[in-house]
Design a protein around this motif. Structure first.
Motif, PDB file in Angstrom:
ATOM      1  N   LYS A 221       1.090  -1.305  -0.102  1.00 46.76           N
ATOM      2  CA  LYS A 221      -0.138   0.193   0.243  1.00 46.76           C
ATOM      3  C   LYS A 221       0.756   1.328  -0.182  1.00 46.76           C
ATOM      4  CE  LYS A 221      -3.828   1.600   2.977  1.00 46.76           C
ATOM      5  NZ  LYS A 221      -4.687   2.346   3.083  1.00 46.76           N
ATOM      6  N   LEU A 222       0.534   2.498  -0.688  1.00 45.39           N
ATOM      7  CA  LEU A 222       1.498   3.447  -0.791  1.00 45.39           C
ATOM      8  C   LEU A 222      -0.252   4.509  -0.621  1.00 45.39           C
ATOM      9  CD1 LEU A 222       3.643   3.352  -3.063  1.00 45.39           C
ATOM     10  CD2 LEU A 222       3.988   4.216  -1.099  1.00 45.39           C
ATOM     11  N   LYS A 223       0.202   6.110  -0.083  1.00 47.56           N
ATOM     12  CA  LYS A 223      -0.968   7.122  -0.164  1.00 47.56           C
ATOM     13  C   LYS A 223      -0.265   7.714   0.059  1.00 47.56           C
ATOM     14  CE  LYS A 223      -1.725   5.939   4.662  1.00 47.56           C
ATOM     15  NZ  LYS A 223      -1.169   5.928   5.428  1.00 47.56           N
ATOM     16  N   ILE A 224      -0.939   8.853  -0.324  1.00 43.35           N
ATOM     17  CA  ILE A 224      -0.437  10.104  -0.015  1.00 43.35           C
ATOM     18  C   ILE A 224      -0.037  10.368   2.164  1.00 43.35           C
ATOM     19  CG2 ILE A 224      -2.564  11.116   1.214  1.00 43.35           C
ATOM     20  CD1 ILE A 224      -2.084  14.106  -0.364  1.00 43.35           C
ATOM     21  N   GLY A 225       1.313  11.237   1.455  1.00 49.20           N
ATOM     22  CA  GLY A 225       1.761  11.250   2.989  1.00 49.20           C
ATOM     23  C   GLY A 225       3.660  10.217   3.189  1.00 49.20           C
ATOM     24  N   ASP A 226       2.877   9.172   2.630  1.00 48.67           N
ATOM     25  CA  ASP A 226       4.114   8.156   2.763  1.00 48.67           C
ATOM     26  C   ASP A 226       5.485   8.459   2.121  1.00 48.67           C
ATOM     27  OD1 ASP A 226       2.422   6.912   3.971  1.00 48.67           O
ATOM     28  OD2 ASP A 226       1.723   5.065   2.253  1.00 48.67           O
ATOM     29  N   THR A 227       6.499   7.935   2.240  1.00 46.42           N
ATOM     30  CA  THR A 227       7.888   7.949   1.982  1.00 46.42           C
ATOM     31  C   THR A 227       8.976   7.003   1.705  1.00 46.42           C
ATOM     32  OG1 THR A 227       8.486  10.327   2.687  1.00 46.42           O
ATOM     33  CG2 THR A 227      10.001   9.142   2.469  1.00 46.42           C
ATOM     34  N   SER A 228       9.085   6.816   0.379  1.00 43.00           N
ATOM     35  CA  SER A 228       9.208   5.422   0.583  1.00 43.00           C
ATOM     36  C   SER A 228      10.532   5.507  -1.253  1.00 43.00           C
ATOM     37  CB  SER A 228       7.993   3.848  -0.080  1.00 43.00           C
ATOM     38  OG  SER A 228       8.373   3.287  -0.789  1.00 43.00           O
ATOM     39  N   GLY A 242       1.481   8.865 -19.169  1.00 38.35           N
ATOM     40  CA  GLY A 242       0.385  10.555 -19.113  1.00 38.35           C
ATOM     41  C   GLY A 242       0.014  10.933 -18.244  1.00 38.35           C
ATOM     42  N   GLU A 243      -0.115   9.758 -17.088  1.00 36.28           N
ATOM     43  CA  GLU A 243      -1.037  10.902 -15.720  1.00 36.28           C
ATOM     44  C   GLU A 243      -0.950  11.450 -14.899  1.00 36.28           C
ATOM     45  OE1 GLU A 243      -2.237   6.214 -17.240  1.00 36.28           O
ATOM     46  OE2 GLU A 243      -0.535   7.645 -16.285  1.00 36.28           O
ATOM     47  N   PHE A 244       1.176  11.215 -14.931  1.00 34.75           N
ATOM     48  CA  PHE A 244       1.613  12.709 -13.726  1.00 34.75           C
ATOM     49  C   PHE A 244       2.756  12.455 -15.407  1.00 34.75           C
ATOM     50  CE2 PHE A 244       5.656  13.988 -11.477  1.00 34.75           C
ATOM     51  CZ  PHE A 244       4.681  14.330 -10.297  1.00 34.75           C
ATOM     52  N   ARG A 245       2.093  14.936 -14.689  1.00 35.45           N
ATOM     53  CA  ARG A 245       2.249  15.994 -15.931  1.00 35.45           C
ATOM     54  C   ARG A 245       3.492  16.064 -15.175  1.00 35.45           C
ATOM     55  NH1 ARG A 245      -2.361  13.661 -16.093  1.00 35.45           N
ATOM     56  NH2 ARG A 245      -3.449  14.703 -17.914  1.00 35.45           N
ATOM     57  N   ASP A 258       3.054  13.448  -2.856  1.00 37.68           N
ATOM     58  CA  ASP A 258       2.398  14.168  -2.906  1.00 37.68           C
ATOM     59  C   ASP A 258       1.034  13.725  -3.067  1.00 37.68           C
ATOM     60  OD1 ASP A 258       2.962  14.522  -5.174  1.00 37.68           O
ATOM     61  OD2 ASP A 258       4.331  15.579  -4.457  1.00 37.68           O
ATOM     62  N   ARG A 259       0.878  15.790  -3.334  1.00 34.58           N
ATOM     63  CA  ARG A 259      -0.929  15.333  -3.217  1.00 34.58           C
ATOM     64  C   ARG A 259      -0.588  15.894  -5.376  1.00 34.58           C
ATOM     65  NH1 ARG A 259      -2.501  21.047  -5.247  1.00 34.58           N
ATOM     66  NH2 ARG A 259      -0.919  22.401  -4.765  1.00 34.58           N
ATOM     67  N   TYR A 260       0.254  16.115  -5.526  1.00 35.06           N
ATOM     68  CA  TYR A 260       0.340  15.865  -7.477  1.00 35.06           C
ATOM     69  C   TYR A 260       0.411  14.244  -7.997  1.00 35.06           C
ATOM     70  CZ  TYR A 260       1.882  20.622  -6.880  1.00 35.06           C
ATOM     71  OH  TYR A 260       1.764  22.132  -6.333  1.00 35.06           O
ATOM     72  N   LEU A 261       0.997  13.646  -6.683  1.00 36.74           N
ATOM     73  CA  LEU A 261       0.928  12.282  -7.191  1.00 36.74           C
ATOM     74  C   LEU A 261      -0.109  11.237  -7.021  1.00 36.74           C
ATOM     75  CD1 LEU A 261       2.650   9.802  -8.450  1.00 36.74           C
ATOM     76  CD2 LEU A 261       3.509   9.795  -6.014  1.00 36.74           C
ATOM     77  N   GLU A 262      -0.647  11.821  -5.569  1.00 36.31           N
ATOM     78  CA  GLU A 262      -1.865  11.175  -5.912  1.00 36.31           C
ATOM     79  C   GLU A 262      -3.510  11.934  -6.355  1.00 36.31           C
ATOM     80  OE1 GLU A 262      -5.531  11.592  -1.705  1.00 36.31           O
ATOM     81  OE2 GLU A 262      -4.737  13.070  -2.077  1.00 36.31           O
ATOM     82  N   ILE A 263      -3.144  12.736  -7.339  1.00 40.72           N
ATOM     83  CA  ILE A 263      -3.839  12.954  -8.846  1.00 40.72           C
ATOM     84  C   ILE A 263      -3.851  11.877 -10.109  1.00 40.72           C
ATOM     85  CG2 ILE A 263      -4.206  14.933 -10.166  1.00 40.72           C
ATOM     86  CD1 ILE A 263      -4.185  16.960  -7.967  1.00 40.72           C
ATOM     87  N   GLU A 267      -6.445   9.487 -11.299  1.00 39.25           N
ATOM     88  CA  GLU A 267      -6.870   9.895 -13.210  1.00 39.25           C
ATOM     89  C   GLU A 267      -6.332   8.354 -13.553  1.00 39.25           C
ATOM     90  OE1 GLU A 267      -4.755  11.406 -17.189  1.00 39.25           O
ATOM     91  OE2 GLU A 267      -5.182  12.737 -15.032  1.00 39.25           O
ATOM     92  N   PHE A 268      -4.882   7.609 -12.783  1.00 40.60           N
ATOM     93  CA  PHE A 268      -4.872   5.969 -13.575  1.00 40.60           C
ATOM     94  C   PHE A 268      -5.932   5.388 -12.849  1.00 40.60           C
ATOM     95  CE2 PHE A 268      -3.923   2.130 -12.677  1.00 40.60           C
ATOM     96  CZ  PHE A 268      -2.759   1.450 -13.675  1.00 40.60           C
ATOM     97  N   GLN A 269      -6.519   5.153 -12.086  1.00 41.05           N
ATOM     98  CA  GLN A 269      -7.250   4.276 -11.707  1.00 41.05           C
ATOM     99  C   GLN A 269      -8.477   5.124 -12.290  1.00 41.05           C
ATOM    100  OE1 GLN A 269      -6.855   6.025  -7.474  1.00 41.05           O
ATOM    101  NE2 GLN A 269      -6.486   4.467  -6.695  1.00 41.05           N
ATOM    102  N   THR A 270      -9.191   5.693 -13.035  1.00 42.09           N
ATOM    103  CA  THR A 270     -10.667   6.399 -13.550  1.00 42.09           C
ATOM    104  C   THR A 270     -10.072   5.793 -14.658  1.00 42.09           C
ATOM    105  OG1 THR A 270     -10.825   8.952 -12.268  1.00 42.09           O
ATOM    106  CG2 THR A 270     -11.693   8.049 -14.130  1.00 42.09           C
ATOM    107  N   THR A 271      -8.969   5.944 -15.234  1.00 43.07           N
ATOM    108  CA  THR A 271      -8.932   5.215 -16.790  1.00 43.07           C
ATOM    109  C   THR A 271      -9.450   3.938 -16.654  1.00 43.07           C
ATOM    110  OG1 THR A 271      -6.265   5.674 -16.519  1.00 43.07           O
ATOM    111  CG2 THR A 271      -7.769   7.327 -17.803  1.00 43.07           C
ATOM    112  N   HIS A 272      -9.250   2.953 -15.848  1.00 47.04           N
ATOM    113  CA  HIS A 272      -9.054   1.433 -15.288  1.00 47.04           C
ATOM    114  C   HIS A 272      -9.681   1.020 -14.633  1.00 47.04           C
ATOM    115  CE1 HIS A 272      -4.780   2.328 -16.296  1.00 47.04           C
ATOM    116  NE2 HIS A 272      -4.891   0.953 -16.828  1.00 47.04           N
ATOM    117  N   GLY A 273     -11.351   2.096 -14.776  1.00 48.50           N
ATOM    118  CA  GLY A 273     -12.426   1.535 -14.180  1.00 48.50           C
ATOM    119  C   GLY A 273     -12.266   1.178 -12.721  1.00 48.50           C
ATOM    120  N   LEU A 274     -11.480   1.909 -11.766  1.00 49.48           N
ATOM    121  CA  LEU A 274     -11.132   2.088 -10.595  1.00 49.48           C
ATOM    122  C   LEU A 274     -12.019   2.372 -10.125  1.00 49.48           C
ATOM    123  CD1 LEU A 274      -7.417   0.505 -10.516  1.00 49.48           C
ATOM    124  CD2 LEU A 274      -9.735  -0.889 -10.803  1.00 49.48           C
TER     125      LEU A 274
END
Length: 549
Positions: A221-228, A242-245, A258-263, A267-274
């Motif tokens: 699991k990885l979520k916003i705020g994690d460091t790895s 192309g999801e991350f600019r 960070d929040r940019y990576l969360e965005i 987007e990846f989840q949306t384009t994969h039906g998740l």
């Protein structure tokens, strides 16, 4: 002695030159008297040639038709040798993989050898052999590219969409009279969705040739705020697709989620039906760790499905994409609207086929399938004699729902229910609790599958919606009914609502509309984004095996 040798050499050279000149002159005069373009192919030779390979036999009729229309004159050779189309076609075959086909399936080396022979010797035999091979290979290539590699295996692949046959001889005539840079583009399926997938396929092949994208490891699991360290890989992975600019990275610590990576993850989840929750875990992690080559294979499979589609759609049609859980309604060649649907479970899968929607049934009865009657209804009746009344059900005799007669359930010989001649049915009366809801939309077919309303609206809020026994539940049946009845002004929205809630079954014929129940697990949307869905019935895997992908 020197003078004698010199005279002798001069004589021999003159003799040799004279012979060469005569030989070249004979060849030149032969070609002037009998230009390459006038060479004809013996019909018996053609017949024998076409019997050599099974693939040629399948396409023999079109090839015979092609040469008969030309009085058996060669098509790929002009005055001075093979026409430019020959080289262009061979180049097409060499790059057949750009369309998800396999260059090794074509006789490219033999074609090149015959082109060289035709240019060097120009003999009738070499010219006719070249012409026949070019025509037969074109027919094979056109059949695979335009109609599908698995066009004869529809029963095995479960793809029962109706298509009209293609005349490859007519297609060849079109191509050979086209002097554009790439006349063979006319052979490709004429659907923008195919062209978009082809472009995406070759982009992903470029990713593969450069080593692919990084896969995440050692995390669940990885979520916003994690460091790895895996966050660095995640950002690189999403940048490639192309999801991350670029430029939105965390300049202080690239290992921070960070929040940019969360965005980008959303987007990846949306384009994969998740579910777009921005968390990398479970299905999202699995989707991210699909390799480039796995995605390439998925695109090849879905390109094959477009090759198996009709060449053109009518201006108005319905398209249900099962893995997307969505109905798309098209009018005047454009998408008018779409809505969520519920499709069949894996073990009660919705079949893939096409037909025409012919009528609407308002306030429908639900004819309980015999399997459900046997497994659920009869045991319930034994436990509770009042079960049928409680469930608003009744028993009828007769196959025709319009003529069926209501009978007493106690007088039915239920022991014979599995007999093919058993003509008693349990049906649920119209009402708000009827599993078909308030309306159904019928396109008569042997699968007994149709579109219908449902009282269980909450299921449309699920991301994955495979809950039915095979039929397709629509989230906005009123919208569908209004669209189908738009050419009948007497059917106002108010009248439609009244018919849906009247409690009396009513049939209304409509202008026939083609309905396509399809199975695409990847496509490019109107915004140019690659959409990916789960292979919920395992059909991708089965088709990939047949394609050798």
């Amino acid at each position: 002695i020197f003078i004698i040798l010199t005279l002798s050499c001069a004589y021999q050279c003159k003799k040799s030159n004279k012979g060469t000149s005569t030989e070249n002159g004979n060849e030149a005069s032969r070609r002037n008297a009998h230009p390459m373009a006038d060479v004809t192919i013996d019909s018996a030779q053609t017949k024998k040639y076409l019997q050599t390979y099974r693939e040629r036999q399948e396409l023999a009729l079109g090839i015979k038709r092609f040469y008969t229309a030309r009085n058996y004159k060669v098509a790929w050779v002009a005055e001075k040798g093979p026409i430019p189309h020959a080289e262009k076609f061979i180049n097409r075959l060499e790059h057949a993989d750009t369309d998800g086909l396999r260059p090794k399936d074509y006789r490219i080396d033999e074609l090149k050898n015959l082109v060289d022979k035709a240019r060097s010797s120009g003999s009738d035999e070499d010219i006719t052999n070249l012409d026949l091979l070019l025509t037969t290979e074109f027919s094979r290539y056109a059949a695979q590219l335009n109609s599908g590699i698995t066009r004869f295996e529809k029963e095995e692949t479960g793809w029962l969409v109706k298509v009209a046959p293609t005349n490859y001889d007519s297609l060849l005539n079109v191509v050979l009279t086209d002097n554009s840079a790439d006349p063979f583009v006319k052979v490709e399926p004429d659907h923008k969705e195919y062209a978009q997938l082809k472009k995406a396929l070759n982009a992903y092949r470029s990713f593969a040739s450069s080593g692919g994208w990084p896969l995440l490891s050692g995390i669940t699991k990885l979520k916003i705020g994690d460091t790895s360290e895996q966050v660095v890989k995640l950002r690189e992975r999403l940048t490639m697709t192309g999801e991350f600019r670029t430029g939105a990275a965390n300049f202080f610590n690239p290992k921070v989620f960070d929040r940019y990576l969360e965005i980008a993850v959303k987007e990846f989840q949306t384009t994969h039906g998740l579910d777009p929750d921005g968390v990398v875990a479970g299905k999202t992690l699995t989707a991210l760790n699909k390799t480039v080559n796995e995605r390439v294979q998925q695109m090849m499979v879905n390109m094959e499905r477009w090759r198996l589609m009709p060449k053109k759609f009518t201006p108005t049609y319905f398209l249900v994409n099962v893995p997307e859980f969505k109905l798309h309604v098209y009018d005047e060649g454009k998408e008018a609207f779409n809505m969520r649907v519920v499709v069949g479970k894996e073990f009660k899968s919705t079949p893939i086929f096409s037909d025409k929607l012919e009528y609407i049934v308002f306030s429908p009865y639900w004819n309980v399938p015999k399997s459900i009657t046997l497994e659920e209804v009869l045991p319930a009746m034994e436990k509770n004699p009042n079960f049928l009344n409680k469930m608003n059900m009744e028993v009828v005799k007769g196959w025709d729902p319009k003529k069926a007669m209501v009978v007493n359930a106690s007088q039915v010989p239920w022991a014979n229910i599995e007999d093919e001649r058993f003509d008693y049915w349990v049906r649920q009366k119209p009402g708000k609790n009827n599993p078909l809801g308030l309306v159904k939309f019928i396109f008569p077919n042997s699968n007994n599958v149709y579109l219908h309303d449902t009282p269980n609206d909450y299921l449309f809020n699920q991301v994955r919606r495979d809950f039915s026994h095979g039929c397709i539940r629509v989230s906005d049946p009123l919208h569908v009914a209004k669209f189908l009845l738009k050419d009948k002004p007497q059917w106002t929205e108010q009248k439609i609502k009244e018919a849906m809630n009247k409690g009396e079954e009513q049939y209304v014929n409509v202008t026939k509309v083609p309905v396509y129940i399809l199975y695409f697990t990847t496509w490019v949307d109107n915004e140019g984004k690659l959409q990916v869905r789960d292979d919920i019935y395992g059909l991708d895997k089965a088709l990939a095996a047949r394609l050798g992908a």
